[in-house]
Scaffold this motif. Sequence first.
Motif, PDB file in Angstrom:
ATOM      1  N   GLY A 126      48.721  70.319  33.680  1.00  0.00           N
ATOM      2  CA  GLY A 126      48.365  69.505  34.830  1.00  0.00           C
ATOM      3  C   GLY A 126      48.403  68.012  34.561  1.00  0.00           C
ATOM      4  N   MET A 127      48.639  67.639  33.325  1.00  0.00           N
ATOM      5  CA  MET A 127      48.726  66.230  32.941  1.00  0.00           C
ATOM      6  C   MET A 127      49.910  66.084  31.986  1.00  0.00           C
ATOM      7  SD  MET A 127      47.478  63.168  33.288  1.00  0.00           S
ATOM      8  CE  MET A 127      45.830  63.397  33.964  1.00  0.00           C
ATOM      9  N   PRO A 128      51.128  65.944  32.524  1.00  0.00           N
ATOM     10  CA  PRO A 128      52.315  65.937  31.669  1.00  0.00           C
ATOM     11  C   PRO A 128      52.482  64.626  30.918  1.00  0.00           C
ATOM     12  CG  PRO A 128      52.928  65.548  33.942  1.00  0.00           C
ATOM     13  CD  PRO A 128      51.453  65.845  33.946  1.00  0.00           C
ATOM     14  N   SER A 129      53.355  64.631  29.934  1.00  0.00           N
ATOM     15  CA  SER A 129      53.757  63.399  29.269  1.00  0.00           C
ATOM     16  C   SER A 129      54.426  62.482  30.279  1.00  0.00           C
ATOM     17  CB  SER A 129      54.731  63.701  28.132  1.00  0.00           C
ATOM     18  OG  SER A 129      55.369  62.509  27.685  1.00  0.00           O
ATOM     19  N   GLY A 130      54.228  61.174  30.107  1.00  0.00           N
ATOM     20  CA  GLY A 130      54.833  60.215  31.015  1.00  0.00           C
ATOM     21  C   GLY A 130      56.084  59.549  30.478  1.00  0.00           C
ATOM     22  N   ILE A 131      56.555  59.940  29.299  1.00  0.00           N
ATOM     23  CA  ILE A 131      57.728  59.298  28.710  1.00  0.00           C
ATOM     24  C   ILE A 131      58.991  59.866  29.340  1.00  0.00           C
ATOM     25  CG2 ILE A 131      58.967  58.814  26.569  1.00  0.00           C
ATOM     26  CD1 ILE A 131      56.217  57.488  26.851  1.00  0.00           C
ATOM     27  N   VAL A 132      59.846  58.974  29.813  1.00  0.00           N
ATOM     28  CA  VAL A 132      61.043  59.404  30.526  1.00  0.00           C
ATOM     29  C   VAL A 132      62.133  58.359  30.343  1.00  0.00           C
ATOM     30  CG1 VAL A 132      60.156  58.378  32.667  1.00  0.00           C
ATOM     31  CG2 VAL A 132      61.927  60.121  32.787  1.00  0.00           C
ATOM     32  N   ASP A 133      63.374  58.825  30.189  1.00  0.00           N
ATOM     33  CA  ASP A 133      64.522  57.931  30.028  1.00  0.00           C
ATOM     34  C   ASP A 133      65.697  58.470  30.837  1.00  0.00           C
ATOM     35  OD1 ASP A 133      63.622  55.992  27.795  1.00  0.00           O
ATOM     36  OD2 ASP A 133      63.183  57.968  26.939  1.00  0.00           O
ATOM     37  N   GLY A 134      66.284  57.618  31.662  1.00  0.00           N
ATOM     38  CA  GLY A 134      67.470  57.995  32.417  1.00  0.00           C
ATOM     39  C   GLY A 134      67.148  58.521  33.796  1.00  0.00           C
ATOM     40  N   PRO A 135      68.075  58.362  34.748  1.00  0.00           N
ATOM     41  CA  PRO A 135      67.825  58.770  36.130  1.00  0.00           C
ATOM     42  C   PRO A 135      67.516  60.247  36.311  1.00  0.00           C
ATOM     43  CG  PRO A 135      69.704  57.278  36.031  1.00  0.00           C
ATOM     44  CD  PRO A 135      69.351  57.618  34.615  1.00  0.00           C
ATOM     45  N   GLU A 136      68.247  61.130  35.638  1.00  0.00           N
ATOM     46  CA  GLU A 136      68.013  62.557  35.845  1.00  0.00           C
ATOM     47  C   GLU A 136      66.680  63.009  35.252  1.00  0.00           C
ATOM     48  OE1 GLU A 136      69.498  64.599  37.895  1.00  0.00           O
ATOM     49  OE2 GLU A 136      70.673  62.849  38.475  1.00  0.00           O
ATOM     50  N   GLU A 137      66.314  62.453  34.099  1.00  0.00           N
ATOM     51  CA  GLU A 137      64.983  62.742  33.568  1.00  0.00           C
ATOM     52  C   GLU A 137      63.918  62.233  34.533  1.00  0.00           C
ATOM     53  OE1 GLU A 137      63.911  61.661  29.617  1.00  0.00           O
ATOM     54  OE2 GLU A 137      65.715  62.499  28.711  1.00  0.00           O
ATOM     55  N   MET A 138      64.170  61.066  35.127  1.00  0.00           N
ATOM     56  CA  MET A 138      63.217  60.505  36.086  1.00  0.00           C
ATOM     57  C   MET A 138      63.055  61.420  37.283  1.00  0.00           C
ATOM     58  SD  MET A 138      61.176  57.924  36.725  1.00  0.00           S
ATOM     59  CE  MET A 138      61.695  56.401  35.906  1.00  0.00           C
ATOM     60  N   ARG A 139      64.154  61.945  37.792  1.00  0.00           N
ATOM     61  CA  ARG A 139      64.091  62.870  38.935  1.00  0.00           C
ATOM     62  C   ARG A 139      63.168  64.048  38.613  1.00  0.00           C
ATOM     63  NH1 ARG A 139      67.934  63.952  42.891  1.00  0.00           N
ATOM     64  NH2 ARG A 139      69.652  63.076  41.647  1.00  0.00           N
ATOM     65  N   ARG A 140      63.411  64.667  37.462  1.00  0.00           N
ATOM     66  CA  ARG A 140      62.624  65.830  37.084  1.00  0.00           C
ATOM     67  C   ARG A 140      61.146  65.478  36.869  1.00  0.00           C
ATOM     68  NH1 ARG A 140      63.311  70.946  35.327  1.00  0.00           N
ATOM     69  NH2 ARG A 140      61.730  71.786  33.929  1.00  0.00           N
ATOM     70  N   LYS A 141      60.897  64.325  36.231  1.00  0.00           N
ATOM     71  CA  LYS A 141      59.516  63.956  35.916  1.00  0.00           C
ATOM     72  C   LYS A 141      58.726  63.650  37.183  1.00  0.00           C
ATOM     73  CE  LYS A 141      58.110  63.787  32.416  1.00  0.00           C
ATOM     74  NZ  LYS A 141      57.313  64.755  31.602  1.00  0.00           N
ATOM     75  N   VAL A 142      59.325  62.965  38.132  1.00  0.00           N
ATOM     76  CA  VAL A 142      58.622  62.683  39.391  1.00  0.00           C
ATOM     77  C   VAL A 142      58.309  63.990  40.112  1.00  0.00           C
ATOM     78  CG1 VAL A 142      58.814  61.624  41.668  1.00  0.00           C
ATOM     79  CG2 VAL A 142      59.549  60.357  39.644  1.00  0.00           C
ATOM     80  N   ARG A 143      59.247  64.907  40.121  1.00  0.00           N
ATOM     81  CA  ARG A 143      58.991  66.202  40.759  1.00  0.00           C
ATOM     82  C   ARG A 143      57.864  66.954  40.041  1.00  0.00           C
ATOM     83  NH1 ARG A 143      65.200  68.316  42.070  1.00  0.00           N
ATOM     84  NH2 ARG A 143      65.611  66.778  43.732  1.00  0.00           N
ATOM     85  N   GLU A 144      57.816  66.839  38.720  1.00  0.00           N
ATOM     86  CA  GLU A 144      56.750  67.485  37.959  1.00  0.00           C
ATOM     87  C   GLU A 144      55.397  66.884  38.317  1.00  0.00           C
ATOM     88  OE1 GLU A 144      55.685  68.562  33.279  1.00  0.00           O
ATOM     89  OE2 GLU A 144      57.270  67.121  33.736  1.00  0.00           O
ATOM     90  N   LEU A 145      55.323  65.568  38.433  1.00  0.00           N
ATOM     91  CA  LEU A 145      54.070  64.921  38.793  1.00  0.00           C
ATOM     92  C   LEU A 145      53.616  65.341  40.185  1.00  0.00           C
ATOM     93  CD1 LEU A 145      54.696  61.311  37.421  1.00  0.00           C
ATOM     94  CD2 LEU A 145      53.063  62.969  36.542  1.00  0.00           C
ATOM     95  N   ILE A 146      54.547  65.400  41.119  1.00  0.00           N
ATOM     96  CA  ILE A 146      54.199  65.816  42.475  1.00  0.00           C
ATOM     97  C   ILE A 146      53.705  67.260  42.469  1.00  0.00           C
ATOM     98  CG2 ILE A 146      55.145  66.265  44.767  1.00  0.00           C
ATOM     99  CD1 ILE A 146      57.050  63.834  44.199  1.00  0.00           C
ATOM    100  N   ARG A 147      54.371  68.106  41.708  1.00  0.00           N
ATOM    101  CA  ARG A 147      53.929  69.502  41.577  1.00  0.00           C
ATOM    102  C   ARG A 147      52.496  69.584  41.055  1.00  0.00           C
ATOM    103  NH1 ARG A 147      56.325  72.640  36.600  1.00  0.00           N
ATOM    104  NH2 ARG A 147      54.790  71.233  35.634  1.00  0.00           N
ATOM    105  N   ASP A 148      52.150  68.694  40.119  1.00  0.00           N
ATOM    106  CA  ASP A 148      50.836  68.737  39.480  1.00  0.00           C
ATOM    107  C   ASP A 148      49.757  68.010  40.269  1.00  0.00           C
ATOM    108  OD1 ASP A 148      51.972  70.223  37.487  1.00  0.00           O
ATOM    109  OD2 ASP A 148      51.970  68.638  35.971  1.00  0.00           O
ATOM    110  N   GLY A 149      50.117  67.438  41.431  1.00  0.00           N
ATOM    111  CA  GLY A 149      49.090  66.898  42.316  1.00  0.00           C
ATOM    112  C   GLY A 149      49.097  65.403  42.533  1.00  0.00           C
ATOM    113  N   ALA A 150      50.092  64.674  42.041  1.00  0.00           N
ATOM    114  CA  ALA A 150      50.106  63.222  42.194  1.00  0.00           C
ATOM    115  C   ALA A 150      50.219  62.827  43.662  1.00  0.00           C
ATOM    116  CB  ALA A 150      51.253  62.604  41.402  1.00  0.00           C
ATOM    117  N   ASP A 151      49.369  61.887  44.077  1.00  0.00           N
ATOM    118  CA  ASP A 151      49.425  61.307  45.423  1.00  0.00           C
ATOM    119  C   ASP A 151      50.255  60.037  45.443  1.00  0.00           C
ATOM    120  OD1 ASP A 151      47.347  63.089  46.631  1.00  0.00           O
ATOM    121  OD2 ASP A 151      46.056  62.066  45.175  1.00  0.00           O
ATOM    122  N   VAL A 152      50.462  59.444  44.283  1.00  0.00           N
ATOM    123  CA  VAL A 152      51.214  58.210  44.132  1.00  0.00           C
ATOM    124  C   VAL A 152      51.860  58.265  42.754  1.00  0.00           C
ATOM    125  CG1 VAL A 152      49.169  56.964  43.263  1.00  0.00           C
ATOM    126  CG2 VAL A 152      51.072  55.670  44.220  1.00  0.00           C
TER     127      VAL A 152
END
Length: 405
Positions: A156-182
């Motif tokens: 429910g609290m993933p790592s925030g390290i991310v590099d590159g557009p496709e990694e960014m896409r996946r990481k934002v989706r992961e945060l939204i899945r885990d409950g991020a409002d912003v």
Amino acid sequence: MTRTLFSGGKVFDGTGSAPSEADVVVENGRFVDVGSGLDGDDRVDVAGRTLLPGLFDCHVHVAFAGIDLIGSLTKPFSLRFYEAMHNMRKTLDIGITTVRDAGGADLGMKTAVEDGMIEGPRMQISLVMLSQTGGHGDSWMPCGAEVPSFGMAYPGMPSGIVDGPEEMRRKVRELIRDGADVIKVATSGGVLSPRDEPKHPHFRDEELEMLVSEASAAGIWAMAHAQGTPGIKAAIRAGIRSIDHGVYLDDSAIEMMKERETFLVPTLVAPTGVIAAAEAGIPIPENMVTKARGVIDAHRDSFKRAVAAGVKVAMGTDSAVTPHGENLKELALMAEGGMDPSDVLVSTTSLAAELMGLQDELGTIEPGKRADLVVVDGDPFDFVSLPDRISAVYKDGRSVKSTAA
């Protein structure tokens, strides 16, 4: 339902109008009337006091108790959840009924407040700050160890390290899945990190554009830790809703913010908290203290020029960089920076609600909105002594201020 009448005092309604004598009626957790000669089933005498809307802090870290990195490494992992309860209690007691958590609070903490298991401000959460490798959120230390100064990853609290557009896409989706409002992202270096500089830009435009695209698809906004000018401008170009800190704003960045209606969340009190902690004996690396001292004058100058230009400002503090419960120190610094005292309170109420998309429910005292109230003894514009004069706090019409506060 019981109608509660607050009578005999003045009302600052959050719109910027001067405080005026008025009664306020609350029923079923909402304001139902504001005016004179009103009645109710129960009466609360607020003679000699001023009613404010519930206050906002748009940049907090309720899950962190402070910036003592060495001390945090000696604590049991689960202690942070109990510390968060304590921090939220302190925040609520000074009249802050709504916060935007800028990293550290998870969906369980937010749910515990919403379900009434613990007392705290209502929250929008970001979970974790997204950072490039070697950026402000990277926990790598010069010794080669990974030291989780911003908290370790867990379910429910993933790592925030991310590099590159496709990694960014996946990481934002992961945060939204885990409950991020912003979604929070560091578009520059910062003070409390070992191998980056506040003036250096982080992430390229295509990475930030991907972040905003994915956040927008889920109907949420992004916020940027942005201190250096290039990182600030990159965040604005990408469509990020708020620039948090905004230490090095040049004239063109300010103009960009005005054109795009980008909010500034200044956190003026934050660097003073780093210096105060070091002076109190907390072992903060000297290069971080040097960075804190180096940003103060530029930070305050940027804020003053942004205010003069008409940039939208929403109050935020970066607590726990300064202690929780001392959030309202920010208001005095905002006034010192050129804001009219009435505008300071607007930034802490209705403009903050607008930033968070909550303006239809919160931020002003008017019929139909949720009944968050702060009762202040004496002058509500005397910000230096304001924390000591908050006599009562109501959230959704219910008294929530601790009697021990």
